[in-house]
Design a protein around this motif. Sequence first.
Motif, PDB file in Angstrom:
ATOM      1  N   PRO A 150      49.866  45.708  25.980  1.00  0.00           N
ATOM      2  CA  PRO A 150      49.899  45.154  27.347  1.00  0.00           C
ATOM      3  C   PRO A 150      51.264  44.592  27.749  1.00  0.00           C
ATOM      4  O   PRO A 150      51.677  44.751  28.906  1.00  0.00           O
ATOM      5  N   ILE A 154      53.567  45.847  30.957  1.00  0.00           N
ATOM      6  CA  ILE A 154      54.117  44.944  31.981  1.00  0.00           C
ATOM      7  C   ILE A 154      55.615  45.191  32.151  1.00  0.00           C
ATOM      8  O   ILE A 154      56.128  45.286  33.269  1.00  0.00           O
ATOM      9  N   GLN A 157      56.145  48.500  34.026  1.00  0.00           N
ATOM     10  CA  GLN A 157      55.816  48.398  35.453  1.00  0.00           C
ATOM     11  C   GLN A 157      56.913  47.644  36.208  1.00  0.00           C
ATOM     12  O   GLN A 157      57.320  48.059  37.294  1.00  0.00           O
ATOM     13  N   ILE A 158      57.402  46.551  35.620  1.00  0.00           N
ATOM     14  CA  ILE A 158      58.427  45.750  36.314  1.00  0.00           C
ATOM     15  C   ILE A 158      59.754  46.518  36.384  1.00  0.00           C
ATOM     16  O   ILE A 158      60.474  46.443  37.386  1.00  0.00           O
ATOM     17  N   LEU A 169      58.949  36.362  35.782  1.00  0.00           N
ATOM     18  CA  LEU A 169      57.537  36.235  35.413  1.00  0.00           C
ATOM     19  C   LEU A 169      57.372  35.372  34.161  1.00  0.00           C
ATOM     20  O   LEU A 169      58.159  35.469  33.218  1.00  0.00           O
ATOM     21  N   ILE A 178      41.632  40.740  24.441  1.00  0.00           N
ATOM     22  CA  ILE A 178      42.243  40.581  25.766  1.00  0.00           C
ATOM     23  C   ILE A 178      41.376  41.270  26.812  1.00  0.00           C
ATOM     24  O   ILE A 178      41.124  42.475  26.741  1.00  0.00           O
ATOM     25  N   GLY A 180      41.986  41.515  30.129  1.00  0.00           N
ATOM     26  CA  GLY A 180      42.718  42.133  31.224  1.00  0.00           C
ATOM     27  C   GLY A 180      43.931  41.289  31.564  1.00  0.00           C
ATOM     28  O   GLY A 180      44.319  40.417  30.782  1.00  0.00           O
ATOM     29  N   ILE A 181      44.539  41.582  32.721  1.00  0.00           N
ATOM     30  CA  ILE A 181      45.756  40.873  33.152  1.00  0.00           C
ATOM     31  C   ILE A 181      45.511  40.295  34.541  1.00  0.00           C
ATOM     32  O   ILE A 181      45.059  41.016  35.429  1.00  0.00           O
ATOM     33  N   THR A 183      47.225  37.961  37.806  1.00  0.00           N
ATOM     34  CA  THR A 183      48.350  37.264  38.427  1.00  0.00           C
ATOM     35  C   THR A 183      47.837  35.927  38.956  1.00  0.00           C
ATOM     36  O   THR A 183      46.839  35.893  39.678  1.00  0.00           O
ATOM     37  N   VAL A 184      48.494  34.856  38.576  1.00  0.00           N
ATOM     38  CA  VAL A 184      47.945  33.515  38.791  1.00  0.00           C
ATOM     39  C   VAL A 184      49.036  32.522  39.171  1.00  0.00           C
ATOM     40  O   VAL A 184      50.217  32.772  38.976  1.00  0.00           O
ATOM     41  N   VAL A 236      49.860  36.100  34.369  1.00  0.00           N
ATOM     42  CA  VAL A 236      51.200  36.428  34.852  1.00  0.00           C
ATOM     43  C   VAL A 236      51.489  35.528  36.044  1.00  0.00           C
ATOM     44  O   VAL A 236      50.860  35.661  37.096  1.00  0.00           O
ATOM     45  N   GLN A 237      52.432  34.602  35.862  1.00  0.00           N
ATOM     46  CA  GLN A 237      52.822  33.684  36.944  1.00  0.00           C
ATOM     47  C   GLN A 237      54.182  34.104  37.490  1.00  0.00           C
ATOM     48  O   GLN A 237      55.160  34.128  36.743  1.00  0.00           O
ATOM     49  N   PRO A 238      54.280  34.438  38.784  1.00  0.00           N
ATOM     50  CA  PRO A 238      55.617  34.647  39.365  1.00  0.00           C
ATOM     51  C   PRO A 238      56.298  33.286  39.497  1.00  0.00           C
ATOM     52  O   PRO A 238      55.697  32.348  40.027  1.00  0.00           O
TER      53      PRO A 238
END
Lengths: 256, 256
Positions: A150, A154, A157-158, A169, A178, A180-181, A183-184, A236-238
């Motif tokens: 995973p 990531i 993709q980025i 990130l 795990i 899943g993924i 965005t939080v 995943v936190q931006p």
Amino acid sequence: MKKKPFILVTNDDGVQAKGIAMLTEIARELGDVLVVAPDAPRSGQSSAMTVNLPVMYHELERSDAFTQLACTGLPVDCVKLAFSQQIPHLNRRPDMVLSGINHGSNAAINVVYSGTMGAAIEGALYHVPSIGFSLCNHEPDADFSAVKAPFRAIVEQIWREGLPQGVCLNVNAPTGAIAGIRTVRQSRGCWRNEFMTSAMPHGNGVCFWLTGEFVNEEAAAQDTDEAALNQGFISVQPVHADMTHYPTLQNLVFKM
Amino acid sequence: MKKKPFILVTNDDGVQAKGIAMLTEIARELGDVLVVAPDAPRSGQSSAMTVNLPVMYHELERSDAFTQLACTGLPVDCVKLAFSQQIPHLNRRPDMVLSGINHGSNAAINVVYSGTMGAAIEGALYHVPSIGFSLCNHEPDADFSAVKAPFRAIVEQIWREGLPQGVCLNVNAPTGAIAGIRTVRQSRGCWRNEFMTSAMPHGNGVCFWLTGEFVNEEAAAQDTDEAALNQGFISVQPVHADMTHYPTLQNLVFKM
């Protein structure tokens, strides 16, 4: 996919940590790699810089595709050094910064204290896609095998899609299976009961060792990094470096 | 006005700096004061913590109204120690945290690197009104006399009115005449050309000293801290520890 990236890998647990070995393995599958990492652990160093001493490095390995340097500085120093283009034999500018894999969580308020994330934020300030990775297991011999696929997905993709300028990130993985993924956003929280006291010799009283308990101040929220991790998801936190609290901007007037 | 506050004063230039002497003077005019500050300069230490060594302090002065401790740790350690209530003879919890006055600007991206602001952010995590103060003059003998009245007025107003939970202030003053006080956002910016190389003995190549030039990436903007300072105003930035970039939250989806 775009051209093969030139990837800078760094961390805060030091160049010999197990986590950076896994991140380096991921990076080498995707591009040419430069590792500039601290020569010993530098946890909890945030965006601190080495101000009153010079920074040095020594070379552990060098080829066209892979160079590895151990640096006397802090995580942010490592990124600054890599982008300085003042290292002999190395004037390629990195296309991407990967930091970690940290041994331990950098979710919630830990993003502010984390050297792993200090380095990722620094990469964003150089306007390249930057990601800090962590596994919620602080043991030196933590098992990183479950996060390889995973985390690699990531990164790919980025590299393909990019990130908005100035945004990096903060990626955290739970231990165990795990789900899943997600965005939080960052959960509100803090540390409490932070010191263990221990005696000093010669009747000199006590000294204070950092320890403490994390308090999640939004335990009921479902859209936070803490909630995602508790439910078995990679969070995943931006993240960005603008610390302005915009709602307060409107309400705060000073006269002189 | 409410009860007299018990004010924690700290900084990152060290307990002997001229800036903290002025901030302590302001604090003592308004309440009882506890100074816990680094025993030597700790600039550029961000929210770094002392992780692998114990923290110690020694007492420089103690009375009911004024206690001054010199601490071996970093600015954030000083705040954590003051709130730990584990210091003998001191189990009053501070009502307010004042950090600085820093010798040099903490506007724009410097808020992220600043130990002065690391301490103020830490105060906000303990849910008390917290303010970091800086003067845009990094000389050790900088003249702080012109900022005493406006900085004191800011402290008094914040003690009277409070701040939203989790929010602290990053206050910067220009050198020269002060035109007023403006509440502003953080200017986008970064540092470039960050190292001076210098030779090491025994043919060991070069080492790297941190230096660099600040680049304001929003030089035309009028609502930033940099613009306020350039126009002679004191800048007040409301700061919080949530580093989430909310606009990106909506657009970032990962599959597994």
